[in-house]
Scaffold this active site. Sequence first.
Site, mmCIF file in Angstrom:
data_model
loop_
_atom_site.group_PDB
_atom_site.id
_atom_site.type_symbol
_atom_site.label_atom_id
_atom_site.label_comp_id
_atom_site.label_asym_id
_atom_site.label_seq_id
_atom_site.Cartn_x
_atom_site.Cartn_y
_atom_site.Cartn_z
ATOM 1 N NE ARG A 123 -17.723 0.615 -17.697
ATOM 2 C CZ ARG A 123 -18.715 1.164 -18.390
ATOM 3 N NH1 ARG A 123 -18.460 1.992 -19.382
ATOM 4 N NH2 ARG A 123 -19.956 0.867 -18.090
ATOM 5 C CE LYS A 145 -0.521 -2.560 -2.460
ATOM 6 N NZ LYS A 145 -0.196 -2.996 -1.092
ATOM 7 C CD GLU A 187 6.301 4.444 4.340
ATOM 8 O OE1 GLU A 187 6.806 3.322 4.194
ATOM 9 O OE2 GLU A 187 5.094 4.623 4.648
ATOM 10 C CE LYS A 228 5.370 1.308 -3.781
ATOM 11 N NZ LYS A 228 4.423 2.064 -2.998
ATOM 12 C CD GLU A 238 0.842 -6.488 -0.873
ATOM 13 O OE1 GLU A 238 0.925 -5.301 -1.211
ATOM 14 O OE2 GLU A 238 0.478 -6.859 0.254
ATOM 15 N NE ARG A 242 2.900 -3.035 -4.438
ATOM 16 C CZ ARG A 242 2.318 -2.180 -5.263
ATOM 17 N NH1 ARG A 242 1.947 -2.563 -6.470
ATOM 18 N NH2 ARG A 242 2.108 -0.937 -4.904
ATOM 19 C CG ASN A 246 2.549 -4.444 3.298
ATOM 20 O OD1 ASN A 246 2.383 -3.310 2.874
ATOM 21 N ND2 ASN A 246 1.938 -5.501 2.768
ATOM 22 C CG HIS A 249 3.417 -0.474 6.556
ATOM 23 N ND1 HIS A 249 4.778 -0.266 6.512
ATOM 24 C CD2 HIS A 249 2.865 0.618 5.966
ATOM 25 C CE1 HIS A 249 5.018 0.889 5.902
ATOM 26 N NE2 HIS A 249 3.873 1.442 5.563
ATOM 27 C CG HIS A 253 -1.731 -0.189 8.695
ATOM 28 N ND1 HIS A 253 -1.708 -1.072 7.644
ATOM 29 C CD2 HIS A 253 -1.282 0.998 8.209
ATOM 30 C CE1 HIS A 253 -1.258 -0.439 6.548
ATOM 31 N NE2 HIS A 253 -0.994 0.807 6.876
ATOM 32 C CG HIS A 268 1.369 6.028 7.035
ATOM 33 N ND1 HIS A 268 0.771 4.835 7.396
ATOM 34 C CD2 HIS A 268 2.315 5.718 6.108
ATOM 35 C CE1 HIS A 268 1.324 3.847 6.695
ATOM 36 N NE2 HIS A 268 2.264 4.355 5.913
#
Length: 370
Positions: A123, A145, A187, A228, A238, A242, A246, A249, A253, A268
């Site tokens: 957990r 993330k 990035e 960041k 987000e 935030r 992206n 992105h 993607h 990427h």
Amino acid sequence: MSAERVRVELGERSYDVLIGPGLLAQAGGRIADVISGRCLAIVTDENVAALHLQPLLVSLKAAGFKAKEIVVPAGESSKSFGQLQKVVDAILEARVERGDGVVALGGGVVGDLAGLAASIARRGMALIQIPTTLLAQVDSSVGGKTGINSRFGKNLVGAFHQPTLVLADTDTLDTLPPREFAAGYAEVAKAALIGDSDFFEWLEANEEKIFAGGSERIRAIKKSVAFKARTVAADERETGERALLNLGHTFAHALEAACGFDATRLVHGEAVAIGLVLAHDFSVAEDLAPAADADRARAHLKAAGLPVRIADIHGQPLSAEELLGHIAQDKKVKRGRLTFILTRGVGKAFIANDVSPERVREFLQRQTTA
Ligand SMILES: NC(=O)c1ccc[n+]([C@@H]2O[C@H](COP(=O)([O-])OP(=O)(O)OC[C@H]3O[C@@H](n4cnc5c(N)ncnc54)[C@H](O)[C@@H]3O)[C@@H](O)[C@H]2O)c1
Ligand SMILES: [Zn+2]
């Protein structure tokens, strides 16, 4: 040389990102300062294990840690349920307990996979990120993330799980293939393009030095991490700003998916470079941004050796319809309108909630036939 430090301010879950040379050799002592246990599971991939695992193990041992190595295959395909299960099982088998920790030694793939494993094993266990790619140092290791891919798409299974410490040893970048370094640089440029035109100007003046290494490289990493960290501190989950991270992105993607996540065609960061240029060009086409700013973004990424056009991707040409299909599957579709991060110019990205899919189709048709 003492390390540069960026603090991610998240109340009682705040943590430091340390950036600089020689941090792997100091990892044992640094980790001992932030966790109570003395047992660590080290998740890494085959490439990184061969290059950087030994010095880490030596440092951990010297600090009195017992370490269990968990090595996964290199590449995006390790962000899978199968590898997640193997990593979690290995953590449990090694009797790594709560109070102990999971160390992610590698690029964004290892960080995302190990981070998710750390968030669910017992957990939730402490996570220490030791990013070894430029992309992971400036972006994926910071912000919490974590995730794996599903057959329905990239990063669709995951959790927010903040690390307890991030050690970005800039010496590890010396073994990174040039192509991966450039990909990570996309990035860095992204951070500047989103919200800091002074930083972008500094990048334009110092790109070569950043690629060569030395103090400019460390400064570029620190500035990107600080950007960041601020963004994450303001909106951890987000719900708002935030999402600006992206930028580029949604296009990226779609390009990655259309290439079947085949790293020989596109990694990427390369997809992000093309995506950033597309986001700028689309903003110009929508009369939101000056063309000169899109030209600056394109020229800068191109000078870094990155692809900047859809046609720069080798292999089977990609069609506008196919890309639009991937974009429409994206989670940001609301009542037939698309949410994109667009820009009013360098350093002025914003969230556009009401983008017409028809306009995106027309734009992509021009891009894929150009
Ligand atoms: N969690 C987030 O916020 C976030 C943000 C951005 C990207 N990501 C994810 O990050 C992933 C991409 O990360 P990446 O670009 O680091 O890819 P990666 O982890 O696949 O690393 C790229 C390649 O470099 C190798 N490598 C790593 N460090 C090395 C070193 N020091 N020397 C030599 N080789 C080394 C790896 O083995 C791999 O082959 C994607 O899955 C993306 O979705 C996550
Ligand atoms: Zn990215």
